[in-house]
Write a protein that holds these residues in place. Structure first.
Motif, PDB file in Angstrom:
ATOM      1  N   LYS A 165       0.809  -1.211   0.000  1.00 51.27           N
ATOM      2  CA  LYS A 165       0.000   0.000   0.000  1.00 51.27           C
ATOM      3  C   LYS A 165       0.848   1.269   0.000  1.00 51.27           C
ATOM      4  O   LYS A 165       0.356   2.346  -0.337  1.00 51.27           O
ATOM      5  N   HIS A 166       2.136   1.140   0.345  1.00 55.86           N
ATOM      6  CA  HIS A 166       3.026   2.303   0.338  1.00 55.86           C
ATOM      7  C   HIS A 166       3.744   2.467  -1.004  1.00 55.86           C
ATOM      8  O   HIS A 166       4.509   3.411  -1.174  1.00 55.86           O
ATOM      9  N   ARG A 167       3.505   1.527  -1.916  1.00 56.11           N
ATOM     10  CA  ARG A 167       4.152   1.589  -3.230  1.00 56.11           C
ATOM     11  C   ARG A 167       3.093   1.519  -4.326  1.00 56.11           C
ATOM     12  O   ARG A 167       3.087   0.609  -5.164  1.00 56.11           O
ATOM     13  N   MET A 168       2.206   2.486  -4.285  1.00 54.32           N
ATOM     14  CA  MET A 168       1.184   2.597  -5.317  1.00 54.32           C
ATOM     15  C   MET A 168       0.924   4.072  -5.600  1.00 54.32           C
ATOM     16  O   MET A 168       1.173   4.934  -4.757  1.00 54.32           O
ATOM     17  N   VAL A 169       0.445   4.324  -6.822  1.00 57.75           N
ATOM     18  CA  VAL A 169       0.213   5.692  -7.276  1.00 57.75           C
ATOM     19  C   VAL A 169      -1.111   5.733  -8.036  1.00 57.75           C
ATOM     20  O   VAL A 169      -1.320   4.927  -8.957  1.00 57.75           O
ATOM     21  N   PRO A 170      -2.012   6.656  -7.700  1.00 56.68           N
ATOM     22  CA  PRO A 170      -3.249   6.798  -8.481  1.00 56.68           C
ATOM     23  C   PRO A 170      -2.938   7.152  -9.933  1.00 56.68           C
ATOM     24  O   PRO A 170      -1.976   7.877 -10.209  1.00 56.68           O
ATOM     25  N   ILE A 171      -3.748   6.660 -10.853  1.00 49.59           N
ATOM     26  CA  ILE A 171      -3.536   6.894 -12.277  1.00 49.59           C
ATOM     27  C   ILE A 171      -4.548   7.920 -12.781  1.00 49.59           C
ATOM     28  O   ILE A 171      -5.749   7.770 -12.541  1.00 49.59           O
ATOM     29  N   PRO A 172      -4.097   8.966 -13.483  1.00 47.89           N
ATOM     30  CA  PRO A 172      -5.033   9.976 -14.006  1.00 47.89           C
ATOM     31  C   PRO A 172      -6.058   9.345 -14.942  1.00 47.89           C
ATOM     32  O   PRO A 172      -5.764   8.374 -15.654  1.00 47.89           O
TER      33      PRO A 172
END
Length: 322
Positions: free
Chosen positions: A93-100
């Protein structure tokens, strides 16, 4: 669930059924996977040839360390985990990024590895400054093309590219490359061109995806003659042309050079945190806005065995759609 699994003594992954994973730690999330890019890194880890992985055990290993996925609430994110080339996976959960919203799954899956292989070297190993002259050695691949674009975005005054594929090399001019040098030429001609460029506009940064003999030629081309030299930051990111080189100590003594590498294990925790909080969100938005161009080819998961050893056309990258 279906997954791409690399078994012992197999050259390519198999499309097979395996049990769905479960979370075991508080910082883990079970996700539905949508897209996973096929990268040299994944191939090396799948077979155990990458320095960060052992050979697969008797039960095999699910391929893939990152990808586009859906959280339980439907949020689309890029995430890192183990065994990502499957219908379900566990990510950190600390290595994720929302995608536009404006970015497609294939691009979002393919871009991060290339950003890691270019931005981390440019920003943290080379400390790129506005006006720097950047040489990208082996720029005709997917990551090299991203490096060219990010070097210009970060303020490079000139970008020089090398490669063997003439069509891909020529196409890099549309992405920001100012000078292209073919590695299909005789070594003396390559060295002559590099020396001429370096004399006129000294190279400040080398981002090297090839290493091997091409690195030896570049290093010999910037060898000093006893006069003052500019500071050169030489960053090794890949070794597609060979893992070893011969390096004359005279080069290290005659040039103000910093020779370093950019890869797993070489970045401090703080820089990896910035990758997720700043660099990836910024580059995702650049791609969504059409300011960072990539080339992908989508394939279904069930075709993984037939495509594993193939090369995507025009310097692109294959992305498995699940």
């Amino acid at each position: 669930m279906k997954a791409a699994i690399m078994y012992q003594n197999r050259a390519v992954p198999a499309y097979a059924d395996v049990p769905a994973p479960v979370t075991t730690q508080d910082d883990e999330l079970l996700v539905t996977v949508k897209a996973v890019a096929i990268k040299h890194y994944d191939k090396g880890r799948a077979s155990g040839k990458h320095y960060s992985a052992d050979a697969p055990g008797e039960n095999g290993r699910i391929v893939g360390g990152d990808g586009v996925c859906l959280l339980p609430d439907g949020t689309r994110v890029y995430g890192m985990g183990n065994g990502m080339m499957a219908e379900k996976a566990v990510i950190n959960k600390h290595r994720m990024v929302p995608i536009p919203a404006g970015l497609d799954d294939a691009t979002a899956a393919a871009l991060p590895n290339a950003v890691i292989g270019s931005a981390m070297g440019l920003k943290y190993k080379a400390a790129i400054q506005p006006g720097d002259v950047v040489l990208v050695n082996g720029a005709t691949g997917f990551t090299g093309s991203v490096a060219v674009q990010l070097a210009k975005y970060y303020g490079a005054g000139k970008v020089i590219v090398t490669g063997r594929n003439k069509q891909s090399l020529d196409a890099l001019s549309t992405l920001g490359a100012d000078i292209a040098i073919s590695l299909l030429q005789e070594e003396q001609e390559i060295k002559k061109q590099l020396k001429t460029i370096h004399t006129a506009t000294p190279v400040d940064i080398v981002i090297d995806y090839l290493w091997g003999r091409s690195a030896e030629i570049i290093l010999d081309s910037i060898r000093g003659d006893g006069t003052f030299t500019n500071r050169i930051r030489y960053v090794s990111v890949g070794s597609m042309a060979g893992d070893l080189i011969q390096l004359s100590s005279a080069i290290l003594r005659s040039v103000n050079i910093q020779l370093t590498g950019s890869g797993l294990g070489s970045w401090p925790v703080e820089q990896v945190a910035l990758l997720f909080s700043e660099i990836l969100p910024e580059t995702f938005q650049l791609a969504a806005d059409g300011k960072l161009v990539t080339n992908t080819a989508a394939i279904p998961l069930q075709h993984i065995s037939s495509i594993w050893d193939s090369t995507a056309p025009d310097g692109g990258r294959f992305v498995v759609i699940i």
